[in-house]
Design an enzyme around this catalytic site. Structure first.
Site, PDB file in Angstrom:
ATOM      1  N   GLY A  67      -1.191   0.960  -1.808  1.00 16.44           N
ATOM      2  CA  GLY A  67      -0.211   2.027  -1.741  1.00 16.44           C
ATOM      3  C   GLY A  67      -0.730   3.277  -2.418  1.00 16.44           C
ATOM      4  N   GLY A  73      -1.021  -2.989  -1.233  1.00 22.27           N
ATOM      5  CA  GLY A  73      -0.162  -2.783  -0.077  1.00 22.27           C
ATOM      6  C   GLY A  73      -0.813  -3.129   1.243  1.00 22.27           C
TER       7      GLY A  73
END
Length: 370
Positions: free
Chosen positions: A70, A122
């Site tokens: 992320g 992520g």
């Protein structure tokens, strides 16, 4: 290729179509931003109900990474803008990212993920949720959240708890890097296929005569991938987790988390992989080691839905606490690799502080409707 952060295509096939989603920010190793998460969610929702889309193929642009995680710097900005919270941007990112991850896990049609290159944080959340997960000789996987005082989220509480033996606990505490062989052994990937076969996979997907029967389409994907898996056997790298599993189980066999941390960080070893894992835990946040261990324990028998609902509680509380911002500063911003952690070791952390990270900070969970 388009300059869109997520490139959306519909590939015409012999019958029906295959949707393709390409993460397309190679300069940041395809790290996920909130707009990218929203694009993935919207497209998955649209294609799930589109009878002309039989399957989906997800990959990353460039040769270096599928997705390195992320956008941690955006999370840091949000955390430092409102210390103690609410950290609206960061909390929105977590809630919408986890919803997208849950959508992937529960999507009925086949989703093939081409997990080539770096797959971290992520990115692993995206890959792990897909129904047909392919790794290559260049795949490098890690969830090194302990180094920035976060935790292996995006469903990590689910897939780490489903790994053989104590492998999940060890990888979560140490942030150890693993490769394609390890990914297949631990169950976060389904197949190893040499990267030179990617074009053949896409071509065979295009040539397929897809059915209106979802089960038959899953079988068709396996039919396409199986022979390429067999052709790639000779190029699979040697793994680390399987040959070390007995030792990993022993290292994680403590009376409590403090003893496990002491055993892992105290080991004397000439093995470079084990030494790097040891050092990852030794230099990581002692507070994070505790919430990582507790999160895995508390979600051990949880459903997938309950896992994401628990993760959003912990992630929200973490981003509101200064340990995370300090970890990001030291590792990714100033890069001095000298974080000023709140506590010198796990035994110094007050129990009531640890407990506070597991208490819901709002009246209703943002993911209550999963």
């Amino acid at each position: 290729m388009s300059d869109e952060a997520v490139v959306i295509e519909e590939l015409a096939c012999a019958h029906l179509k295959v949707g393709r989603l390409t993460l397309n920010v190679p300069k940041t190793l395809n790290s996920l931003t909130l707009p990218m998460v929203d694009t993935l969610q919207q497209q998955l929702d649209a294609w799930r109900d589109d009878p002309t889309i039989a399957a989906v193929f997800i990959d990353g642009s460039g040769e270096k990474a599928f997705c390195a995680g992320g956008d941690v710097q955006a999370l840091h900005r949000s955390a430092t803008a409102t210390p103690g919270g609410p950290c609206e941007e960061a909390e929105a990112f977590f809630a919408r990212e986890y919803r997208m991850n849950y959508t992937l896990h529960t999507w009925p049609k086949p989703i093939i993920c081409w997990g080539h290159g770096i797959v971290m944080g992520g990115g692993l959340g995206v890959m792990a949720g897909c129904s047909h997960r392919v790794v290559t000789e260049a795949t490098r996987i890690a969830m090194p959240e302990i180094t920035i005082a976060l935790f292996p989220d995006v469903g990590g509480s689910w897939f780490l708890n489903h790994m053989p033996g104590k492998a999940g606990q060890f990888l979560a505490l140490t942030g150890a890097s693993i490769n394609a062989a390890d990914a297949v052994f631990t169950g976060i990937a389904d197949r190893f296929i040499g990267s030179e076969h990617k074009a053949a996979v896409l071509e065979q997907l295009r040539r397929s005569r897809w059915s209106d029967d979802t089960g038959a389409n899953h079988a068709q994907v396996r039919h396409i991938l199986r022979p390429l898996t067999e052709q790639s056997v000779g190029s699979m790298p040697g793994g680390q987790v399987e040959p070390h599993l007995r030792l990993i189980n022993a290292l994680c066999d403590g009376d409590d988390v403090h003893q496990v941390v002491d055993t892992i960080t105290g080991q004397q070893t000439d093995d470079p992989w084990l030494a790097k894992a040891r050092d990852g835990l030794a230099h990581g946040s002692p507070l994070a080691a505790l919430w990582i261990s507790r999160q895995l324990q508390e979600t051990r028998h949880a459903s997938l839905r309950e896992v994401f609902q628990a993760e959003i509680v912990l992630a929200t509380n973490i981003v509101r606490y200064p340990e995370f911002a300090e970890g990001v500063r030291a590792l990714l911003l100033d890069k001095d690799r000298n974080p000023a952690w709140s506590f010198p070791g796990t035994r110094a952390v007050p129990q009531d502080l640890l407990d506070s990270f597991f208490r819901a900070p709002w009246a209703e969970n943002p993911l209550a409707d999963l």
